[in-house]
Design an enzyme around this catalytic site. Structure first.
Site, PDB file in Angstrom:
ATOM      1  N   LYS A 189       0.859  -1.187   0.000  1.00  0.00           N
ATOM      2  CA  LYS A 189       0.000   0.000   0.000  1.00  0.00           C
ATOM      3  C   LYS A 189       0.894   1.235   0.000  1.00  0.00           C
ATOM      4  O   LYS A 189       1.695   1.440   0.916  1.00  0.00           O
ATOM      5  CB  LYS A 189      -0.902  -0.005   1.235  1.00  0.00           C
ATOM      6  CG  LYS A 189      -1.746   1.261   1.359  1.00  0.00           C
ATOM      7  CD  LYS A 189      -2.755   1.156   2.486  1.00  0.00           C
ATOM      8  CE  LYS A 189      -3.508   2.462   2.642  1.00  0.00           C
ATOM      9  NZ  LYS A 189      -4.498   2.395   3.719  1.00  0.00           N
ATOM     10  N   LYS A 242      -2.143  -1.521  -3.838  1.00  0.00           N
ATOM     11  CA  LYS A 242      -3.021  -0.349  -3.774  1.00  0.00           C
ATOM     12  C   LYS A 242      -2.213   0.926  -3.832  1.00  0.00           C
ATOM     13  O   LYS A 242      -1.203   1.016  -3.129  1.00  0.00           O
ATOM     14  CB  LYS A 242      -3.794  -0.408  -2.453  1.00  0.00           C
ATOM     15  CG  LYS A 242      -4.641   0.803  -2.175  1.00  0.00           C
ATOM     16  CD  LYS A 242      -5.289   0.704  -0.833  1.00  0.00           C
ATOM     17  CE  LYS A 242      -5.990   2.021  -0.577  1.00  0.00           C
ATOM     18  NZ  LYS A 242      -6.184   2.280   0.811  1.00  0.00           N
TER      19      LYS A 242
END
Ligand code: PBG
Length: 316
Positions: A189, A242
């Protein structure tokens, strides 16, 4: 391989049925997860409808519609009544996500209920963990609270938990307490500008500093593979990259390295970009969304967390 004129690749592009027959990457509702924001008070969002806040009752009504449309999975985010330094709203028994889970679980036995496990929506300072006296996010103290949050979600009815805080060791801590629960780890992330609309919707922007001390640097892909490796070793069942679109190369690298199912999060800023371009008349929304979701799947994602899930279901 023979070449032109024996080979003519246009032969298989001659009709819709032929193109469908040989398509390598397909989309289906089976692979999409719809994010939902649960809050004490509703807050509609006209420009970015999927970022609306809903009450528990409103969330139940929305899930009724989603299930009717064929949606298989949702991920819940909570906006609590009160925030504090520790983010206690994340794990208390009558927290907003726990309330929503208890309302949804018996009504929708078939709908997969995922939860985002993080403290940022619940802390007064907006960081994803607890902050020590020097203003640093304290990793190990945060992991304890993250694990407690995951357990309380599962007790309230969650099917799977999705830790998004980026503390080291949180997957292991959750796995130790929840041996049977699927963990979808937000493993790679990045510290991204594309979370802006989400932070407005969730009221989770940090009040000081930024998230660069725990989320990943956008320049790194080898480090992403290490993050994925560690989360897999700690017991994650699904690994997430992400955001999605600016990191399709990371997704591809992950696909080549890991056998685990991969998820991608098509984040709020990606949603906002297409919405703005479509509203300006520059893009055909539906065509651009289908192409986008196909690209994310083609790069290697098995499942896609996307604000377009509801619209996609409606288009079928
Ligand atoms: C919570 C969390 C965030 C997102 C998912 N979980 C925000 C953040 O890290 O600041 C972003 C999702 C999106 O932008 O759609 N930590």
């Amino acid at each position: 391989m023979s070449s032109f004129p024996v080979t003519r690749l246009r032969r298989l592009r001659g009709s819709g049925a032929l193109r469908d027959l040989i398509r390598e990457t397909t989309l289906s509702l089976d692979h999409l997860v719809m994010p939902l924001f649960v809050a004490p008070e509703a807050l509609p969002n006209e420009r970015l409808p999927a970022l609306a806040r809903r009450t528990v009752d409103g969330t139940v009504a929305e899930c009724e519609e989603l299930v009717r449309l064929g949606v298989r999975a949702v991920i819940l985010f909570g906006i609590p009544e009160d925030k504090d330094d520790e983010g206690s709203g994340a794990w208390i028994d009558d927290g907003i996500v726990q309330q929503a889970l208890r309302a949804l679980r018996p009504r929708f036995p078939e709908l997969l209920l995922f939860t985002d496990v993080c403290l940022c929506e619940y802390t007064s300072h907006g960081h994803c963990g607890v902050v020590d006296g020097d203003g640093h996010v304290d990793n190990d103290a945060s992991v304890e609270l993250i694990a407690r949050t995951a357990v309380s979600h599962v007790e309230a009815g969650a099917d799977a938990v999705c830790p998004s805080d980026m503390m080291d060791g949180r997957v292991a801590a959750i796995r130790e307490r929840l041996p049977h629960t699927p963990i979808v780890a937000y493993a790679a992330k990045y510290a991204s500008a594309f979370y802006g609309p989400f932070r407005d919707a969730a009221g989770s922007a940090p009040s000081f500093g930024d998230r660069c001390g725990y989320q990943m640097d956008p320049g790194n892909v080898r480090e992403a593979l290490r993050e994925l490796e560690l989360d897999a070793a700690e017991g994650a069942d699904v690994l997430m990259v992400k955001p999605a679109l600016p990191y399709l190369d990371v997704l591809r690298a992950a696909r080549e390295r890991f056998e685990l199912p991969l998820a991608a999060y098509n984040v709020s800023g990606e949603y906002a970009m297409l919405k703005a371009a479509a509203a300006a008349g520059d893009l055909d929304e539906r065509a651009a969304v289908l192409e986008t979701l196909t690209a994310i799947r083609r790069a290697g994602a098995d499942l896609v967390f996307t604000y377009w899930t509801r619209d996609y279901a409606g288009w079928l």
